[in-house]
Every structure is written in structure tokens, then in C-alpha cells.
Design a protein around this motif. Sequence first.
Motif, mmCIF file in Angstrom:
data_model
loop_
_atom_site.group_PDB
_atom_site.id
_atom_site.type_symbol
_atom_site.label_atom_id
_atom_site.label_comp_id
_atom_site.label_asym_id
_atom_site.label_seq_id
_atom_site.Cartn_x
_atom_site.Cartn_y
_atom_site.Cartn_z
ATOM 1 N N GLY A 161 40.946 -36.060 -19.813
ATOM 2 C CA GLY A 161 39.983 -35.075 -19.355
ATOM 3 C C GLY A 161 40.337 -34.405 -18.054
ATOM 4 N N HIS A 162 41.544 -34.620 -17.544
ATOM 5 C CA HIS A 162 41.917 -34.086 -16.238
ATOM 6 C C HIS A 162 41.810 -32.561 -16.187
ATOM 7 C CE1 HIS A 162 44.411 -32.855 -12.840
ATOM 8 N NE2 HIS A 162 44.248 -34.059 -12.357
ATOM 9 N N ASP A 163 42.197 -31.902 -17.269
ATOM 10 C CA ASP A 163 42.251 -30.442 -17.253
ATOM 11 C C ASP A 163 40.891 -29.808 -16.998
ATOM 12 O OD1 ASP A 163 44.931 -30.566 -17.706
ATOM 13 O OD2 ASP A 163 44.846 -30.027 -19.817
ATOM 14 N N GLY A 164 39.804 -30.489 -17.344
ATOM 15 C CA GLY A 164 38.488 -29.902 -17.162
ATOM 16 C C GLY A 164 37.803 -30.261 -15.868
ATOM 17 N N MET A 165 38.450 -31.072 -15.035
ATOM 18 C CA MET A 165 37.765 -31.623 -13.866
ATOM 19 C C MET A 165 37.359 -30.551 -12.856
ATOM 20 S SD MET A 165 40.085 -35.052 -13.472
ATOM 21 C CE MET A 165 39.525 -35.520 -11.851
ATOM 22 N N TYR A 166 38.211 -29.560 -12.652
ATOM 23 C CA TYR A 166 37.882 -28.500 -11.696
ATOM 24 C C TYR A 166 36.681 -27.695 -12.196
ATOM 25 C CZ TYR A 166 38.927 -25.224 -7.894
ATOM 26 O OH TYR A 166 38.872 -24.471 -6.744
ATOM 27 N N GLU A 167 36.677 -27.414 -13.485
ATOM 28 C CA GLU A 167 35.563 -26.667 -14.083
ATOM 29 C C GLU A 167 34.259 -27.449 -13.978
ATOM 30 O OE1 GLU A 167 34.182 -24.848 -18.423
ATOM 31 O OE2 GLU A 167 36.249 -25.542 -18.119
ATOM 32 N N TYR A 168 34.315 -28.769 -14.212
ATOM 33 C CA TYR A 168 33.103 -29.583 -14.086
ATOM 34 C C TYR A 168 32.519 -29.473 -12.680
ATOM 35 C CZ TYR A 168 34.797 -31.863 -18.378
ATOM 36 O OH TYR A 168 35.242 -32.122 -19.643
ATOM 37 N N MET A 169 33.401 -29.518 -11.685
ATOM 38 C CA MET A 169 32.941 -29.469 -10.301
ATOM 39 C C MET A 169 32.345 -28.107 -9.964
ATOM 40 S SD MET A 169 35.150 -29.913 -6.768
ATOM 41 C CE MET A 169 36.096 -28.436 -7.134
ATOM 42 N N THR A 170 33.056 -27.031 -10.288
ATOM 43 C CA THR A 170 32.563 -25.706 -9.927
ATOM 44 C C THR A 170 31.285 -25.352 -10.685
ATOM 45 O OG1 THR A 170 34.070 -24.699 -11.538
ATOM 46 C CG2 THR A 170 34.824 -24.853 -9.255
ATOM 47 N N THR A 171 31.165 -25.843 -11.919
ATOM 48 C CA THR A 171 29.933 -25.616 -12.678
ATOM 49 C C THR A 171 28.761 -26.321 -12.016
ATOM 50 O OG1 THR A 171 31.165 -25.354 -14.748
ATOM 51 C CG2 THR A 171 28.821 -25.903 -14.927
ATOM 52 N N ALA A 172 28.986 -27.531 -11.529
ATOM 53 C CA ALA A 172 27.921 -28.265 -10.838
ATOM 54 C C ALA A 172 27.481 -27.538 -9.572
ATOM 55 C CB ALA A 172 28.393 -29.679 -10.498
ATOM 56 N N PHE A 173 28.395 -26.795 -8.968
ATOM 57 C CA PHE A 173 28.054 -26.001 -7.791
ATOM 58 C C PHE A 173 27.374 -24.680 -8.164
ATOM 59 C CE2 PHE A 173 31.096 -28.574 -5.283
ATOM 60 C CZ PHE A 173 30.355 -28.721 -4.125
ATOM 61 N N GLY A 174 27.298 -24.374 -9.455
ATOM 62 C CA GLY A 174 26.789 -23.071 -9.862
ATOM 63 C C GLY A 174 27.758 -21.964 -9.529
ATOM 64 N N ALA A 175 29.035 -22.277 -9.587
ATOM 65 C CA ALA A 175 30.077 -21.340 -9.135
ATOM 66 C C ALA A 175 31.106 -21.080 -10.225
ATOM 67 C CB ALA A 175 30.759 -21.889 -7.884
ATOM 68 N N SER A 176 30.672 -21.043 -11.473
ATOM 69 C CA SER A 176 31.619 -20.893 -12.575
ATOM 70 C C SER A 176 32.309 -19.533 -12.572
ATOM 71 C CB SER A 176 30.915 -21.118 -13.914
ATOM 72 O OG SER A 176 29.825 -20.234 -14.058
ATOM 73 N N ARG A 177 31.779 -18.568 -11.824
ATOM 74 C CA ARG A 177 32.387 -17.228 -11.778
ATOM 75 C C ARG A 177 33.622 -17.177 -10.884
ATOM 76 N NH1 ARG A 177 28.374 -12.944 -9.919
ATOM 77 N NH2 ARG A 177 30.122 -11.584 -10.470
ATOM 78 N N TRP A 178 34.001 -18.275 -10.251
ATOM 79 C CA TRP A 178 35.150 -18.277 -9.356
ATOM 80 C C TRP A 178 36.411 -17.749 -10.034
ATOM 81 C CZ3 TRP A 178 39.678 -20.775 -10.478
ATOM 82 C CH2 TRP A 178 39.629 -21.750 -11.493
ATOM 83 N N ILE A 179 36.498 -17.900 -11.340
ATOM 84 C CA ILE A 179 37.728 -17.577 -12.054
ATOM 85 C C ILE A 179 37.935 -16.076 -12.211
ATOM 86 C CG2 ILE A 179 36.791 -17.561 -14.415
ATOM 87 C CD1 ILE A 179 39.263 -19.295 -15.194
ATOM 88 N N GLU A 180 36.891 -15.272 -11.961
ATOM 89 C CA GLU A 180 36.995 -13.822 -12.132
ATOM 90 C C GLU A 180 37.952 -13.217 -11.106
ATOM 91 O OE1 GLU A 180 33.073 -12.129 -12.142
ATOM 92 O OE2 GLU A 180 32.332 -13.599 -13.608
ATOM 93 N N ARG A 181 38.640 -12.187 -11.557
ATOM 94 C CA ARG A 181 39.744 -11.619 -10.765
ATOM 95 C C ARG A 181 39.311 -11.102 -9.398
ATOM 96 N NH1 ARG A 181 43.786 -7.674 -13.854
ATOM 97 N NH2 ARG A 181 44.020 -9.648 -14.981
ATOM 98 N N GLN A 182 38.077 -10.609 -9.298
ATOM 99 C CA GLN A 182 37.655 -10.019 -8.026
ATOM 100 C C GLN A 182 37.529 -11.040 -6.904
ATOM 101 O OE1 GLN A 182 35.583 -10.114 -10.738
ATOM 102 N NE2 GLN A 182 33.422 -10.220 -10.151
ATOM 103 N N TYR A 183 37.557 -12.324 -7.257
ATOM 104 C CA TYR A 183 37.451 -13.364 -6.235
ATOM 105 C C TYR A 183 38.815 -13.920 -5.817
ATOM 106 C CZ TYR A 183 32.607 -13.037 -7.655
ATOM 107 O OH TYR A 183 31.358 -12.557 -7.948
ATOM 108 N N ALA A 184 39.893 -13.304 -6.295
ATOM 109 C CA ALA A 184 41.234 -13.753 -5.918
ATOM 110 C C ALA A 184 41.460 -13.562 -4.421
ATOM 111 C CB ALA A 184 42.286 -12.981 -6.702
#
Length: 325
Positions: A161-184
Motif C-alpha cells: 500500500g505504499h503507493d497510496g500513502m501520500y494520497e491518504y495523507m493529503t485527503t485527510a487534510f482536505g487537500a486532494s487538489r494538490w496534484i493539479e498543475r496550477q499548484y506546481a
Amino acid sequence: MNSNVVKSAVVMPRHQLSMQQFGDVFIEALPRHISALKIPGRVITGDQRKAAILAHVDHVSEMQLAMYEVLCHEATQQAQCWAEKSFDAFLTKELVDEGVLKFFNGWNETHKTTSLVSAKIIMRLAADAGAVSLHLQLLYNNVMAHMHEVAKDDFGLGHEGHDGMYEYMTTAFGASRWIERQYAVKACNDFSEFLYKVGVAENKSPLRSHEHKQSILVAMMTSVASELWNGREYNYVAQYIGEKLQAVNPLLRTDLKALRVAKGYVMGHSGEVENRPGLHALAAAQAYCRFADIEFDIGRLKEVMLDYNGRVGNAFRSMHDALSH
């Protein structure tokens, strides 16, 4: 979901241990860590097992001194300062705003050494294996086995499950939009581009050429630098991540399983987790030098580590700027 609706109480960093202190503790114990480092055993058949192999790392005391010099160098000190300032700014954020989303986007870019460097070295070693002379295959296999230990957890061979760990954390923060290009964050993308170039450098050069051998060695040294930096970085933020998650998401205070999953990305890389792959990368680099009949230059390792630290420090400086505006 709007990025500015998730509000939390401020978590004030208490500076229980600094990145510098984590580095001091690790380097002081370096001889003990190396003496215990080994390629794990492997079951061959039901009643036959290949024994574990202790790592062969030379010049441990010189290596220890070099790591202290790198740790105390101005470039490393500045990089650690920017990293701690970035984490502190993140911890004291009340809103999951554009700055937090940029922080998560940029932070992700700084942790691509496994895929952009170590994994490419493993691929290159595997592709070249057929050209290795029979009398050198044992040494070559040792190099590859150490590199496997560098990358296995990040690719899920040692940590389900390592590959999903970052997503689990950012989702818990309510920050799932971090992956969008405008936040680079440009400096962070530049850093991952640097890693990519290290991983593929001279990959088409003749196998026995100086350029090819040195490119492999520098890439392994970059893996050493990355993993040892990561050990200090993750251990620093691990002191606060649980409290911050609960401040952002109060439901996690009563759902211990969800809390464990949410903080798994940080906690799964803390302790000695990152230091061990770093030492395997070091063992791989020295084994590769023995295989390729080239010198393992501790001075060159210091240069690579300081260059890495300076670059990652610039990335954290930009993350801090994003969090502060």
C-alpha cells in the motif's frame, strides 16, 4: 471542494529534536548501523534457504567523518533551516489554502529519487547484466541486491500500500487538489528534473567507458544523499504530524485506524527506515567500484551530498515562500 474551507487549530512546533540532532544521532551510530547491514536471506525451496549476506562497506571511520562534515556544512545547515521553516509554516497554517496545496505539490516532487534515480539504476544494471563476465557476476549480483534494498519499500515489495500513502495523507487534510498543475512549484519541479537527469546520464555510453561507470556511481551517491536527507526530514515532521492531522480533522481523534492510515506516509518513513536504504545505496556504490575497478572517492561523495542538499534546500525555500504568501 474549495481549498479554503478546511480550517484547523494551529499546531506550534516545539522543536523536540532538530534535523541536525537527528543527523548527529545517526552518524554517531554509523559503525553499528553498518555492522548490522545485510542483504536478507531468501527461501529457495521449501527446505533450502540462501543465507543473509553482511554488507561490505570499507573506510567506515572516514565515511563517518565525511558525513559529519557534510552535516555541519553551511549548505546543509541552510537547507535544514529552510526545511524546518517550511514544516513550521505548514504546521501553523489554519486554512488548507493555495499555499498548503503548493506545499504538498512541491514536497511530492522532492521525494522522487526512488523512481527517477534508484529505479533507473536498477533498470540499467539489469539491462547490462548479460554483458558481465562470468567471473564478475557474483560482485555484480551483490550490487543489484543492495540496490533492490534501496527501492523495495517505495515500490511496494516491502511495504504493502505504499503507493497510496501520500494520497491518504493529503485527503485527510482536505487537500486532494494538490496534484493539479496550477499548484506546481517551479523550484521543486526543477529539483525532480535534476533527479531525472542524474538517473539517465550517460545511459547510452559504452559499458566500459569512464563516462558510463561514473554516471552509475554518481547516481548511487545521489541515492545515498537523498535517503540520508530524508531520514532527518521525515523524523522532524513525524514529531508533529499526528497532532496536525487531528487539528485539521477532529474525526481522527476517535478513529485510530483512520489516523494511522493518514499519518502512515510520514510515520512509515521515520525512525531508521530511510537511513537503511541510504546505507544499502552506499554499500551498492562501493560494491560497484570493486566490480568496475574504479576508486570510491569519499571526497566525491561529499560533493554529491552537498550538491543534493543545496538543491533540496532551494526547493524547500520555495515551499516556504508559497506557505508564507
